[in-house]
Design a protein around this motif. Structure first.
Motif, short mmCIF file in Angstrom:
data_model
loop_
_atom_site.label_atom_id
_atom_site.label_comp_id
_atom_site.label_asym_id
_atom_site.label_seq_id
_atom_site.Cartn_x
_atom_site.Cartn_y
_atom_site.Cartn_z
N ARG A 10 14.36 -10.90 -11.32
CA ARG A 10 14.31 -10.02 -10.14
C ARG A 10 12.90 -9.46 -9.97
NH1 ARG A 10 12.88 -5.55 -9.08
NH2 ARG A 10 12.52 -5.28 -11.32
N ARG A 11 12.39 -9.49 -8.77
CA ARG A 11 11.08 -8.91 -8.46
C ARG A 11 11.19 -8.03 -7.24
NH1 ARG A 11 10.10 -10.48 -12.48
NH2 ARG A 11 10.13 -8.26 -12.78
N SER A 12 10.29 -7.11 -7.11
CA SER A 12 10.20 -6.33 -5.87
C SER A 12 9.68 -7.26 -4.78
CB SER A 12 9.24 -5.15 -6.05
OG SER A 12 9.82 -4.19 -6.89
N ARG A 14 8.36 -7.72 -0.99
CA ARG A 14 7.74 -6.92 0.08
C ARG A 14 7.46 -7.74 1.33
NH1 ARG A 14 5.69 -4.94 -4.87
NH2 ARG A 14 6.29 -2.77 -5.26
N ASN A 67 1.82 2.90 1.51
CA ASN A 67 2.94 2.42 0.68
C ASN A 67 3.05 0.90 0.84
OD1 ASN A 67 5.54 1.78 -0.42
ND2 ASN A 67 6.05 3.95 -0.27
N PRO A 68 2.97 0.15 -0.27
CA PRO A 68 2.99 -1.32 -0.15
C PRO A 68 4.30 -1.89 0.42
CG PRO A 68 2.82 -0.63 -2.46
CD PRO A 68 2.74 0.61 -1.64
N ALA A 69 5.33 -1.06 0.49
CA ALA A 69 6.61 -1.53 1.03
C ALA A 69 6.76 -1.22 2.52
CB ALA A 69 7.77 -0.91 0.25
N ILE A 128 12.80 -1.35 -4.32
CA ILE A 128 13.19 0.06 -4.38
C ILE A 128 12.02 0.88 -3.84
CG2 ILE A 128 13.88 1.98 -5.87
CD1 ILE A 128 14.85 -0.22 -7.89
N VAL A 129 12.30 1.75 -2.89
CA VAL A 129 11.27 2.62 -2.32
C VAL A 129 11.67 4.07 -2.60
CG1 VAL A 129 10.04 3.28 -0.22
CG2 VAL A 129 10.80 0.91 -0.51
N GLY A 130 10.80 4.75 -3.36
CA GLY A 130 11.09 6.15 -3.70
C GLY A 130 10.04 7.09 -3.15
N ASN A 131 8.87 6.53 -2.80
CA ASN A 131 7.76 7.36 -2.35
C ASN A 131 7.77 7.49 -0.82
OD1 ASN A 131 5.43 8.82 -2.23
ND2 ASN A 131 4.08 7.10 -2.74
N PRO A 165 4.55 -7.70 -12.44
CA PRO A 165 3.54 -6.89 -13.11
C PRO A 165 3.79 -6.92 -14.63
CG PRO A 165 4.80 -5.58 -11.52
CD PRO A 165 5.51 -6.88 -11.69
N ARG A 167 4.46 -6.09 -18.39
CA ARG A 167 5.33 -5.10 -19.04
C ARG A 167 4.74 -4.67 -20.38
NH1 ARG A 167 7.62 -5.42 -14.08
NH2 ARG A 167 9.80 -4.81 -14.12
C1 LIG Z 1 12.17 4.76 -8.58
C2 LIG Z 1 11.27 3.69 -8.00
C3 LIG Z 1 10.49 3.97 -6.89
C4 LIG Z 1 9.68 2.98 -6.33
N1 LIG Z 1 8.98 3.24 -5.19
C5 LIG Z 1 8.25 2.27 -4.61
C6 LIG Z 1 7.58 2.51 -3.38
O1 LIG Z 1 7.64 3.61 -2.81
N2 LIG Z 1 6.88 1.49 -2.83
C7 LIG Z 1 6.81 0.25 -3.41
O2 LIG Z 1 6.17 -0.64 -2.84
N3 LIG Z 1 7.43 -0.01 -4.58
C8 LIG Z 1 8.15 0.97 -5.19
N4 LIG Z 1 8.83 0.70 -6.36
C9 LIG Z 1 8.78 -0.65 -6.94
C10 LIG Z 1 7.93 -0.70 -8.22
O3 LIG Z 1 6.58 -0.61 -7.88
C11 LIG Z 1 8.26 -1.99 -8.99
O4 LIG Z 1 9.61 -1.98 -9.37
C12 LIG Z 1 7.41 -2.14 -10.26
O5 LIG Z 1 6.04 -2.27 -9.93
C13 LIG Z 1 7.83 -3.36 -11.09
O6 LIG Z 1 7.77 -4.55 -10.31
P1 LIG Z 1 9.07 -5.47 -10.16
O7 LIG Z 1 10.11 -4.63 -9.46
O8 LIG Z 1 8.66 -6.66 -9.34
O9 LIG Z 1 9.51 -5.86 -11.53
C14 LIG Z 1 9.63 1.68 -6.94
C15 LIG Z 1 10.42 1.40 -8.05
C16 LIG Z 1 11.25 2.38 -8.57
C17 LIG Z 1 12.13 2.04 -9.75
#
Ligand SMILES: Cc1cc2nc3c(=O)[nH]c(=O)nc-3n(C[C@H](O)[C@H](O)[C@H](O)COP(=O)(O)O)c2cc1C
Length: 185
Positions: A10-12, A14, A67-69, A128-131, A165, A167
């Protein structure tokens, strides 16, 4: 795909394709979330699915420009806003059970992990976007005071793969018997 494969793979995501997420796929994801563990099975999570283009654009205004997302918020066919009911997880008869207070962040975190991993096994991407400005999102979506907006994820078919990224090594966070005794693995 086995669980370890899903966890590691699983990857983030975007970048998204415009292809819609079928209703039965969305239902399957929510069914998975339903089976997440929670404090005393209190299941404090609540999910708002935003599919409307105008709604997604409005939500995107709650993210900072850097925000990259940000672009994923409008690119993905679906945006999921995960909320938690306050005063439920970690509470008994209205009193907090532990010094940690509300376990809402923990339980919604578990629900989000279920969602992201299940989505990945179905070929869907999440990030996941938290910011973001949580108050603004609560206002946009009409979330009541007793419910907290926690995190957002766009949901859709990946338009590009994510890069993993680096670990930490397990030896950097695993201890034996006491905090100070580092694992040698
Ligand atoms: C609680 C939380 C908040 C996050 N907020 C953001 C965010 O606002 N914007 C974003 O682009 N990624 C966000 N991420 C994604 C992380 O940057 C990402 O999970 C991390 O760099 C690891 O990469 P991966 O998910 O591909 O393994 C967030 C992840 C978590 C768990």
């Amino acid at each position: 795909m086995d669980l370890t494969e899903a966890v590691k793979g699983r990857r983030s995501i975007r970048k998204y394709k415009p292809d819609p997420v079928a209703e039965e796929v969305f239902r399957a994801l929510m069914e998975a979330v339903r089976w997440s563990p929670s404090w005393a099975n209190t299941q404090c999570w609540e999910v708002i699915a935003v599919r409307d283009a105008k709604g997604k654009s409005e939500l995107a205004t709650a993210l900072a420009k850097g925000n990259p997302a940000l672009s994923a918020m409008t690119e993905a066919p679906l945006v999921i806003v995960l909320c938690g009911k306050k005063g439920v997880a970690g509470f008994k008869k209205g009193e907090a059970t532990t010094a940690k207070g509300d376990w809402l962040m923990f339980d919604t975190g578990l629900a989000m992990q279920t969602l992201c991993l299940t989505a990945h096994t179905l070929g869907l991407g999440t990030v996941i976007v938290g910011n973001f400005d949580h108050q603004r999102v609560a206002e946009i979506l009409g979330v009541p005071q007793n419910v907290e907006v926690v995190a957002i994820t766009p949901l859709g078919y990946p338009g590009a793969e994510g890069i993993a990224p680096k670990r930490k090594e397990t030896s950097e966070f695993v201890f034996n018997e006491k905090y100070s005794v580092k694992d040698k693995l």
